[in-house]
Design a protein around this motif. Structure first.
Motif, PDB file in Angstrom:
ATOM      1  N   GLU A  38      41.556  34.652  28.293  1.00  0.00           N
ATOM      2  CA  GLU A  38      41.359  34.022  29.599  1.00  0.00           C
ATOM      3  C   GLU A  38      42.610  34.107  30.458  1.00  0.00           C
ATOM      4  OE1 GLU A  38      39.914  30.081  28.956  1.00  0.00           O
ATOM      5  OE2 GLU A  38      37.840  30.747  28.624  1.00  0.00           O
ATOM      6  N   GLU A  39      43.760  33.913  29.860  1.00  0.00           N
ATOM      7  CA  GLU A  39      45.016  34.034  30.612  1.00  0.00           C
ATOM      8  C   GLU A  39      45.224  35.469  31.065  1.00  0.00           C
ATOM      9  OE1 GLU A  39      48.598  33.002  32.450  1.00  0.00           O
ATOM     10  OE2 GLU A  39      46.927  31.764  31.745  1.00  0.00           O
ATOM     11  N   ASN A  40      44.935  36.415  30.173  1.00  0.00           N
ATOM     12  CA  ASN A  40      45.120  37.824  30.499  1.00  0.00           C
ATOM     13  C   ASN A  40      44.187  38.264  31.625  1.00  0.00           C
ATOM     14  OD1 ASN A  40      44.517  41.018  29.430  1.00  0.00           O
ATOM     15  ND2 ASN A  40      46.628  40.325  29.533  1.00  0.00           N
ATOM     16  N   LEU A  41      42.970  37.753  31.637  1.00  0.00           N
ATOM     17  CA  LEU A  41      41.984  38.159  32.641  1.00  0.00           C
ATOM     18  C   LEU A  41      42.262  37.569  34.018  1.00  0.00           C
ATOM     19  CD1 LEU A  41      38.605  38.016  30.683  1.00  0.00           C
ATOM     20  CD2 LEU A  41      39.949  40.028  31.304  1.00  0.00           C
ATOM     21  N   ARG A  42      43.140  36.598  34.092  1.00  0.00           N
ATOM     22  CA  ARG A  42      43.477  36.002  35.394  1.00  0.00           C
ATOM     23  C   ARG A  42      44.229  36.990  36.278  1.00  0.00           C
ATOM     24  NH1 ARG A  42      46.689  30.673  34.457  1.00  0.00           N
ATOM     25  NH2 ARG A  42      46.754  30.754  36.747  1.00  0.00           N
ATOM     26  N   TYR A  43      44.862  37.989  35.688  1.00  0.00           N
ATOM     27  CA  TYR A  43      45.688  38.941  36.424  1.00  0.00           C
ATOM     28  C   TYR A  43      45.160  40.344  36.145  1.00  0.00           C
ATOM     29  CZ  TYR A  43      48.413  34.702  36.508  1.00  0.00           C
ATOM     30  OH  TYR A  43      48.791  33.389  36.665  1.00  0.00           O
ATOM     31  N   LYS A  44      44.223  40.780  36.975  1.00  0.00           N
ATOM     32  CA  LYS A  44      43.469  42.004  36.695  1.00  0.00           C
ATOM     33  C   LYS A  44      44.167  43.278  37.174  1.00  0.00           C
ATOM     34  CE  LYS A  44      39.778  40.418  38.764  1.00  0.00           C
ATOM     35  NZ  LYS A  44      40.070  38.971  38.918  1.00  0.00           N
ATOM     36  N   GLY A  45      45.179  43.155  37.999  1.00  0.00           N
ATOM     37  CA  GLY A  45      45.783  44.362  38.558  1.00  0.00           C
ATOM     38  C   GLY A  45      44.897  44.947  39.650  1.00  0.00           C
ATOM     39  N   LYS A  46      45.150  46.201  40.013  1.00  0.00           N
ATOM     40  CA  LYS A  46      44.443  46.832  41.133  1.00  0.00           C
ATOM     41  C   LYS A  46      43.073  47.370  40.725  1.00  0.00           C
ATOM     42  CE  LYS A  46      48.924  48.399  42.960  1.00  0.00           C
ATOM     43  NZ  LYS A  46      49.702  48.154  41.737  1.00  0.00           N
ATOM     44  N   GLN A  47      42.843  47.546  39.441  1.00  0.00           N
ATOM     45  CA  GLN A  47      41.573  48.076  38.903  1.00  0.00           C
ATOM     46  C   GLN A  47      41.227  49.430  39.519  1.00  0.00           C
ATOM     47  OE1 GLN A  47      38.782  44.584  39.183  1.00  0.00           O
ATOM     48  NE2 GLN A  47      38.991  44.633  36.952  1.00  0.00           N
ATOM     49  N   ILE A  48      42.226  50.288  39.651  1.00  0.00           N
ATOM     50  CA  ILE A  48      42.011  51.597  40.258  1.00  0.00           C
ATOM     51  C   ILE A  48      41.194  52.504  39.338  1.00  0.00           C
ATOM     52  CG2 ILE A  48      43.177  53.689  41.082  1.00  0.00           C
ATOM     53  CD1 ILE A  48      45.406  51.923  42.137  1.00  0.00           C
ATOM     54  N   ARG A  49      41.333  52.349  38.041  1.00  0.00           N
ATOM     55  CA  ARG A  49      40.592  53.227  37.119  1.00  0.00           C
ATOM     56  C   ARG A  49      39.086  52.974  37.170  1.00  0.00           C
ATOM     57  NH1 ARG A  49      45.206  51.552  36.330  1.00  0.00           N
ATOM     58  NH2 ARG A  49      46.936  52.943  35.799  1.00  0.00           N
ATOM     59  N   PRO A  50      38.634  51.724  37.067  1.00  0.00           N
ATOM     60  CA  PRO A  50      37.194  51.533  37.242  1.00  0.00           C
ATOM     61  C   PRO A  50      36.718  51.880  38.644  1.00  0.00           C
ATOM     62  CG  PRO A  50      38.317  49.410  37.006  1.00  0.00           C
ATOM     63  CD  PRO A  50      39.303  50.478  36.642  1.00  0.00           C
ATOM     64  N   LEU A  51      37.566  51.712  39.658  1.00  0.00           N
ATOM     65  CA  LEU A  51      37.207  52.151  40.999  1.00  0.00           C
ATOM     66  C   LEU A  51      36.978  53.659  41.030  1.00  0.00           C
ATOM     67  CD1 LEU A  51      39.483  50.134  43.475  1.00  0.00           C
ATOM     68  CD2 LEU A  51      36.982  50.179  43.446  1.00  0.00           C
ATOM     69  N   MET A  52      37.846  54.407  40.347  1.00  0.00           N
ATOM     70  CA  MET A  52      37.687  55.859  40.267  1.00  0.00           C
ATOM     71  C   MET A  52      36.338  56.206  39.635  1.00  0.00           C
ATOM     72  SD  MET A  52      39.232  58.970  40.564  1.00  0.00           S
ATOM     73  CE  MET A  52      41.004  58.665  40.595  1.00  0.00           C
TER      74      MET A  52
END
Length: 325
Positions: A38-52
């Motif tokens: 849960e703590e790790n999922l709070r900071y997802k980053g830019k998520q560029i790979r799933p966007l790709m």
């Protein structure tokens, strides 16, 4: 809004569904695992790979259905697993501006959490029902591991060559984008020509992404807004410095090479290597390389359908070159 924010907005509903799926597949009966996740999922980053991946599927006319979402979840989960494990290998205490999993909980817990993410990624790939997507994810895991090994080897052997640099980049960074594009194509039922075109785009995109990250490392932490010089501290030499060190006319090359052979470097020694790259054309060379990569990437997808997602992919490339974070 930045180009990335515009793309995230355009894909907002898809990303929201993706993040719900990731959260659901990481649920467990373990109180400790739940707290760490849960703590790790709070900071997802830019998520560029799933966007790709999502943009690749949409470019080919596919709906973002369960298969596309499962493929996107698989690649994002494996990416996060690799970050958790990389932080252990590098003894990194920070990730996305926050203490890393290993810094908060210790290496033992971090290894297990990274393994948990890896198995969750495999489950999402299996859920697509496409052996090609499963195979792509498995090959991605191998390439990420080999990239880390090769980077350690080149650092210990003090290898200075553009070919070696790009080999590591292709394993550690580009592989994630290539897998994302490929899995998006496969989930969309694309033919081989589309897979090859978007795969080439993603390879070049990944190289550019890493180059931009490496350029940040040659500036003061106060300028960039995050710690810099860490790669040099670990003996990892990236393209801006490789370029100037391979030029015999660069002043101070012998002294710089002697520094790189040392077991450890002081802050002042790292600053001198950063300045050497900045002052002798290393940064300009890297930026020129990024613009060349962008031109080749645009040519790779030129034959693809003229849909909004095609321009989004190019805008994403431009964002990578121009980004300041």
């Amino acid at each position: 809004m930045s180009p990335l924010e515009n793309i995230q907005k355009a894909c907002g509903a898809d990303l929201e569904r993706l993040n719900r799926r990731i959260r659901e597949c990481l649920r467990s009966s373990s109180e400790l695992m739940t707290r760490v996740v849960e703590e790790n999922l709070r900071y997802k980053g830019k998520q560029i790979r799933p966007l790709m991946l999502i943009l690749s599927a949409r470019l080919l006319g596919a709906e973002v259905d369960d298969r596309v979402l499962d493929a996107a979840a698989a690649v994002e989960l494996l990416h996060n697993a690799s970050l958790i494990h990389d932080d252990i290998v590098d003894d990194s205490r920070m990730r996305r501006g926050r203490p890393s999993v290993n810094a908060v909980w210790d290496n033992h817990v971090a290894v297990l959490v990274g393994d948990y993410y890896t198995t969750a990624a495999m489950q999402r790939a299996i859920a697509t029902g496409d052996i090609r997507i499963i195979d792509t994810l498995c090959h991605l895991g191998r390439r990420l591991s080999l990239g880390e090994i090769e980077q350690l080897f080149f650092a210990r052997e003090h290898t200075l060559a553009e070919e070696s640099y790009y080999k590591v980049v292709d394993y550690k960074t580009s592989s994630l984008f290539v897998a994302s594009a490929r899995m998006g194509c496969l989930a969309a039922g694309a033919d081989d020509s589309a897979v090859d075109a978007l795969g080439e785009f993603a390879l070049l995109f990944g190289r550019c992404f890493q180059l931009r990250d490496d350029i940040f490392d040659f500036y003061d932490s106060a300028v960039v807004g995050k710690p810099t010089g860490n790669d040099l501290r670990d003996g990892k030499v990236s393209l801006p410095l490789i370029h100037v060190l391979l030029d015999p006319s660069t002043p101070g090359v012998d002294e710089a090479l002697a520094l790189l052979r040392k077991d450890s470097l002081t802050d002042d020694e790292i600053a001198s290597l950063q300045a050497l790259a900045r002052d002798n054309g290393g940064i300009d060379y890297a930026f020129a390389a990024m613009h060349e990569l962008r031109a080749r990437a645009a040519a790779a997808i030129a034959p693809m359908p003229d849909r909004p997602e095609k321009q989004m992919l190019l805008d994403l490339f431009d964002f990578i070159i121009a980004r300041t974070y």
